[in-house]
Enzyme design. Structure first.
Site, PDB file in Angstrom:
ATOM      1  CG  HIS A  25      -1.823   1.178   1.299  1.00  0.00           C
ATOM      2  ND1 HIS A  25      -3.081   1.174   0.746  1.00  0.00           N
ATOM      3  CD2 HIS A  25      -1.658   2.415   1.848  1.00  0.00           C
ATOM      4  CE1 HIS A  25      -3.659   2.346   0.953  1.00  0.00           C
ATOM      5  NE2 HIS A  25      -2.816   3.110   1.625  1.00  0.00           N
ATOM      6  CD  GLU A  26       1.573   3.704   3.652  1.00  0.00           C
ATOM      7  OE1 GLU A  26       1.896   4.770   3.069  1.00  0.00           O
ATOM      8  OE2 GLU A  26       0.507   3.567   4.283  1.00  0.00           O
ATOM      9  CG  HIS A  29       0.364   6.215  -0.768  1.00  0.00           C
ATOM     10  ND1 HIS A  29      -0.711   6.681  -1.486  1.00  0.00           N
ATOM     11  CD2 HIS A  29      -0.162   5.583   0.318  1.00  0.00           C
ATOM     12  CE1 HIS A  29      -1.831   6.350  -0.876  1.00  0.00           C
ATOM     13  NE2 HIS A  29      -1.522   5.664   0.220  1.00  0.00           N
TER      14      HIS A  29
END
Length: 378
Positions: A25-26, A29
């Protein structure tokens, strides 16, 4: 010795599972921010005290922190890990550094960076499902009843062994996993269309909380169900694996089905048709990952990881301030209005979002504790 075994089966798989999903997920980003010209100050697995770190050539501090219940990707200029900073003191940065501040980027770039995390979770789930279907095989099981639990609602309704389930609540059933999905989002009773000896039968069956299985201590695991069984659901290596295109289609369908089931369940909770006791958190995930690691195959663990990745991506897209979905709504409004929203207003939104998320975490943890107590002592 028993405690050590439980640590191996419950804590270790859970930490591996959560660590991978948070990283994915990170990293979404992170990679889109880098490609957009935004500097990333820190990339952390976990919160709190730093246990280990290394700094790359572009100044990003990669670290592992003490509390392994999440993570963050902190951009240059952020006052905290949530990237919810409304104001940035530009005097702290050179003109060149200001070009790489997240807060000074266009709403379109901010939108792309915010959406990237959930999209990477979906992409990760797709890759897992595709790999399982293409290289391993399938867990599709025909929707044929192999056994009916004694004194269950299904037995009382006249369901028999070898009955084929065609529909549940008007939804077409193609394999056993479809039965599980539809029953899981059914509130009180399920309407089944059954094929028996070339005859079509319609029957309404109420759901009942029953002993579904037993844990390693021979204590019952309860679940709301109608009381029918099929073959054991697990990934099985088969000779005729799905072809490339078929695997893509199967993976896409699986992702759609999980998303649809989750949204329907949330919707039922919102309108009061489903009990809020179904809301689970970190403890429930640890329990489920441990159960799978103890009694199922590695492929089933990967499948569970994909399911959680979808849920993590989906939940983060909910329009709640502080979550990615809340940021998305703000940036869309700024794109449409062609001006930045009031900074104080955004600060209030983020504070509300923080309070709401903390409330959900406490509520989910309370449900998890009650669930464990029920599992241990009933």
């Amino acid at each position: 010795m028993e405690m050590l075994v439980n640590i191996v089966y419950y804590v270790v798989p859970f930490l591996i599972l959560l660590g991978i999903l948070v990283f994915v997920h990170e990293f979404g980003h992170f990679i889109v921010a880098r490609k957009s010209g935004v500097s990333v100050s820190a990339f952390s697995l976990g919160f709190g005290k730093e246990l280990w770190s290394i700094t790359d050539k572009k100044g990003t501090v990669w670290k592992i922190s003490a509390i392994p219940l999440g993570g963050y990707c902190q951009f240059l200029g952020d006052a905290d890990e949530s990237s919810s900073t409304a104001e940035v003191d530009l005097s702290k940065y050179t003109p060149e550094e200001q070009k790489h501040l997240f807060a000074l980027q266009s709403p379109i770039k901010k939108l792309a960076i915010s959406v990237a995390g959930p999209l990477f979770n979906y992409l990760f789930a797709f890759i897992i499902f595709f790999g399982l279907f293409f290289f391993i095989g399938s867990y599709d099981i025909p929707p044929v009843v192999s056994d009916v639990i004694e004194n269950s609602p299904a037995q009382k309704a006249g369901i028999m062994k070898n009955d084929k389930v065609l529909e549940i609540n008007g939804v077409k059933i193609e394999n056993w996993s479809d039965i599980h999905k539809e029953i899981s989002v059914t509130v009180s009773e399920a309407t089944l269309k059954i094929e028996r000896n070339n005859e079509i039968i319609n029957v309404v069956i109420p759901l009942e909380t029953m002993d579904y299985a037993y844990d390693d201590q021979e204590k019952p695991i309860k679940r709301r169900m109608i009381g029918i069984k099929g073959e054991a659901k697990q990934f099985r290596e088969i000779k005729d694996n799905y072809k490339f295109i078929d695997s893509i289609k199967k993976a896409a369908i699986e992702i759609y089905d999980v998303t649809d089931m989750t949204l329907r369940g949330v919707g039922q909770m919102i309108i009061g048709e489903r009990s809020s006791e179904d809301v689970g958190g970190i403890i429930r995930i640890a329990e489920m990952s441990g159960d799978i690691s103890k009694s199922r195959s590695f492929w089933d663990f990967l499948s569970f990881m994909a399911l959680l990745s979808i849920n993590l991506g989906l939940i983060n897209l909910f329009p709640i301030p502080l979550l990615d979905g809340g940021h998305v709504i703000i940036y869309l409004l700024e794109i449409v209005s062609r001006r930045e929203l009031n900074k104080k207003f955004k600060d209030y939104l983020f504070r509300f979002g923080l309070g709401f998320i903390l409330f959900l975490m406490v509520f989910a943890t309370w449900n998890d504790i009650k669930h464990l107590i029920t599992r241990w002592f009933e």
